[in-house]
Design an enzyme around this catalytic site. Structure first.
Site, PDB file in Angstrom:
ATOM      1  NE  ARG A   1      -3.045  -3.474   8.953  1.00 12.90           N
ATOM      2  CZ  ARG A   1      -2.953  -4.124  10.117  1.00 12.90           C
ATOM      3  NH1 ARG A   1      -3.138  -5.430  10.155  1.00 12.90           N
ATOM      4  NH2 ARG A   1      -2.707  -3.472  11.221  1.00 12.90           N
TER       5      ARG A   1
ATOM      6  CG  PHE B   1     -15.092  -1.442   2.567  1.00 11.24           C
ATOM      7  CD1 PHE B   1     -15.959  -2.460   2.978  1.00 11.24           C
ATOM      8  CD2 PHE B   1     -14.162  -0.970   3.475  1.00 11.24           C
ATOM      9  CE1 PHE B   1     -15.891  -2.982   4.260  1.00 11.24           C
ATOM     10  CE2 PHE B   1     -14.090  -1.488   4.761  1.00 11.24           C
ATOM     11  CZ  PHE B   1     -14.956  -2.496   5.152  1.00 11.24           C
TER      12      PHE B   1
ATOM     13  NE  ARG C   1      -0.686  -0.477   4.908  1.00  8.68           N
ATOM     14  CZ  ARG C   1      -1.110  -0.093   6.107  1.00  8.68           C
ATOM     15  NH1 ARG C   1      -2.144   0.711   6.221  1.00  8.68           N
ATOM     16  NH2 ARG C   1      -0.516  -0.501   7.195  1.00  8.68           N
TER      17      ARG C   1
ATOM     18  CD  GLU D   1     -17.484   2.480   1.608  1.00 12.12           C
ATOM     19  OE1 GLU D   1     -18.726   2.472   1.673  1.00 12.12           O
ATOM     20  OE2 GLU D   1     -16.739   2.476   2.613  1.00 12.12           O
TER      21      GLU D   1
ATOM     22  CB  SER E   1      -5.942   2.574   5.797  1.00  7.05           C
ATOM     23  OG  SER E   1      -6.276   2.612   7.163  1.00  7.05           O
TER      24      SER E   1
ATOM     25  CG  HIS F   1      -6.101  -2.984   4.483  1.00  6.03           C
ATOM     26  ND1 HIS F   1      -5.350  -1.969   3.943  1.00  6.03           N
ATOM     27  CD2 HIS F   1      -6.006  -2.845   5.831  1.00  6.03           C
ATOM     28  CE1 HIS F   1      -4.821  -1.231   4.909  1.00  6.03           C
ATOM     29  NE2 HIS F   1      -5.196  -1.749   6.074  1.00  6.03           N
TER      30      HIS F   1
ATOM     31  CG  ASP G   1      -9.481  -4.927  11.147  1.00  5.55           C
ATOM     32  OD1 ASP G   1      -9.391  -4.797  12.392  1.00  5.55           O
ATOM     33  OD2 ASP G   1      -9.286  -4.008  10.340  1.00  5.55           O
TER      34      ASP G   1
END
Lengths: 281, 317
Positions: B170, B86, B13, B61, B40, B112, B120
């Site tokens: 990530r 998302f 990322r 989104e 992020s 991610h 998560d």
């Protein structure tokens, strides 16, 4: 004020186009199309500053986005009769290999269409994006969009409505076709929309109401007011009250003709109520 | 056997963030949209350098994707940023109608991805996104393997006219591809020459494939490792050329084996040169909480899993 007589004649011809298009393929959406005939004629014949040749990027001209894509018959008729493509092409509506798909799309390269629509609730976001780009490009022209009232049941609209107010998208004039009908019945029976003026105002929009959305003069006056409110830090919502099926007596005030084509006999009745003016395609 | 050096672990990322920062300076048409995950996605620097070209849309989104489609009208090149979940499943219809079917020049940049998102858990660990995106007509699908390649891909997709899905992750992983290397969309990169087996890997599994190839080499098995950063359009020729020599193949990806790279490769082989294939991928399951390393191990997504698959496929030749 433009020549209302000429525009009324054009509107009558557009109604004929709508009826003949959906009749020929025994499918399509005449109700909402008929209800918005005056709005489209006013928009394309006078309200929008637009160029004759279609360029997707639309620099230095007003742009229009149709979110409730199922009323493609009125969109196609008015685009053709405004010079975007040959009027004869209306003959190909919903046929195989046509640029006039059931719902509008850029995919077949039909001039005048800037984004696909049909799956509801997406057009306002696209219009806001185009409005942001106009601002970045320092292009002072407006973005117009049209949405069904039932379409506001889609949640994405409220994301867009929140964004537009929060980010002062004041070059956007979004019109809601308030005809109170959707496929399954009246909007107040299917899922009540509540007080749309209060809702848009609570989100931070300026709101203009046009009580007779099937009257050209009322549309011109209302849209002039909407334009006067633009550029002042708020997006502008026009609540355009229309009659679904307007101009064909048996189609008016009901959801029954939302997505149903007339048979031969019904077509003749509808056409007799809208005598040919500019010539059929 | 050609070997590669890890110049230091870095997250992919951050490669995206570095690429976007560079694009901000070199291409004034590039705009960025983010749905409340600026840090992020490593978009902070672009935002700081070009606040007028950065659009914070909030946790919305669907609106972000629609806006990105609209922003192309007038010549902008929008890069959207949020987690892979998302970026795809949540907004599939918006991407389908307003971006892909409408042919809009939107770059959907997704961080991610996969189980390596870690703690998560499964709500955020999408393992279906490659499949969702590759099924959309006209969509280019890219899954980069390290920091340098992600940066290069970010620069390359700005030059490509059309919708792109760029998938990255990530965790800090080995950074081994050349700095400022060339990135050709749709062109696979052969990392090692080998005769016994072809290993076609994408994303975080590319480094694992190189580690596997090293161990296999010591065990006398010569593996040809191919980095398929572009899943669509797939470099059919690179795959077919390799298996014509090795006669067997292992595909490796941090994704469900249904709908992923493996299935795309299987189609190419079935149509042209049926070849024994083993799939290193998740087995039609959701992920769970854990550290990236634990999850890669538990779901069979590491060097050991690749070596096991190689040994199995060799027996099927």
């Amino acid at each position: 004020m433009p020549n209302i007589k000429e525009l009324k004649d054009l509107t009558t011809q557009v109604r004929r186009d709508i009826l003949r298009m959906v009749h020929k393929v025994n499918s399509g959406h005449p109700g909402g199309s008929l209800g918005c005939a005056e709005f489209f004629v006013a928009l394309y014949q006078d309200i929008m500053e637009r160029k004759d040749d279609f360029q997707m990027d639309g620099h230095d001209e007003d742009l229009f986005f149709l979110s409730n894509g199922h009323i493609s018959p009125v969109f196609y008729s008015v685009l053709a009769r405004s010079g975007y493509f040959p009027v004869d092409e209306l003959n190909t509506f919903r046929l195989i290999d046509s640029r006039l798909q059931g719902h509008p799309t850029t995919h077949e390269g039909l001039p005048g269409i800037r984004v696909a629509s049909g799956s509801l609730g997406q057009g306002m976001s696209v219009a806001i994006g185009a409005a942001e780009t106009k601002k970045l490009n320092k292009d002072k022209h407006f973005i117009y969009s049209l949405h069904g009232d039932g379409e506001l049941q889609e949640g994405q609209n409220w994301e867009a409505i929140m964004y537009a107010a929060g980010n002062k998208i004041d070059n956007l004039i979004s019109t809601i076709d308030v005809n109170g009908q959707q496929i399954d019945g009246a909007t107040h029976n299917v899922l009540p929309l509540g007080d749309l003026r209060a809702k848009f105002e609570a989100f931070g929009w300026a709101v203009v109401e046009i009580e007779n959305g099937n009257d050209l003069e009322a549309i011109f006056n209302g849209m002039a007011e909407a334009k006067s409110l633009a550029g002042k830090g708020k997006p502008v919502c026009v609540l355009l009250q229309t009659i679904m099926g307007n101009g064909v007596d048996f189609m008016m005030h009901t959801h029954a003709w939302h997505g149903k084509a007339p048979n031969d006999e019904q077509l003749e009745v509808g056409l007799s109520q809208n005598p040919e003016t500019l010539g059929d395609y | 056997m050609k070997t590669y050096t890890n110049t230091g672990n870095k997250d992919t990322r951050s490669g995206f963030g570095a690429g976007l920062t560079e694009l901000g300076k070199t291409n004034e048409n590039v705009v960025a949209l983010c749905a409340d995950l600026t840090g992020s996605l490593k978009m902070d620097e672009f935002k700081a350098n070009h606040p007028e070209r950065f659009f914070q849309v909030g946790i919305a989104e669907a609106n972000m994707i629609g806006m990105a489609a609209g922003m192309t009208i007038g010549g902008k090149i929008p890069f959207t940023g949020t987690f892979a979940n998302f970026s795809t499943g949540r907004v599939y219809d918006q991407i389908r109608q307003s971006v892909a079917y409408s042919g809009k020049n939107v770059k959907i940049c997704a961080s991610h991805a996969g189980v390596t998102l870690g703690e998560d858990g499964a709500t955020h660990q999408i393992l279906e996104d490659i499949g969702l995106m590759k099924m959309l007509p006209g969509m280019t699908v890219i899954n980069t393997c390290d920091y340098n390649q992600t940066k290069a891909a970010t620069l390359a997709i700005a030059e490509h006219d059309g919708p792109v899905y760029l998938r990255f992750g990530r965790p800090k992983v080995a950074n081994f591809t050349p700095e400022n290397g060339e990135f050709k969309i749709g062109k696979a990169v052969k990392l090692t020459e080998g005769n016994d087996v072809t290993i076609v890997a994408t994303g975080h599994l590319v480094w694992e494939a190189l580690e596997a190839a090293k161990d296999l080499n010591e065990a006398g098995i010569s593996a040809e490792v191919i980095n398929i950063h572009t899943i669509k359009p797939l470099d059919d020729k690179a795959i077919l050329d390799s298996v014509s020599k090795t006669k067997c193949i292992v595909t490796a990806e941090e994704h469900n084996y249904l709908g992923g790279l493996g299935e795309s490769v299987a189609r190419v082989l079935a149509e042209n040169n049926p070849t024994p294939q083993e799939f290193v991928a998740t087995q039609d399951t959701f992920g769970e909480s854990g550290t990236p390393a634990q999850l890669m191990d538990k779901y069979g997504l590491n060097s050991e899993a690749i070596q096991k698959a190689v040994k199995k496929v060799l027996k099927r030749k």
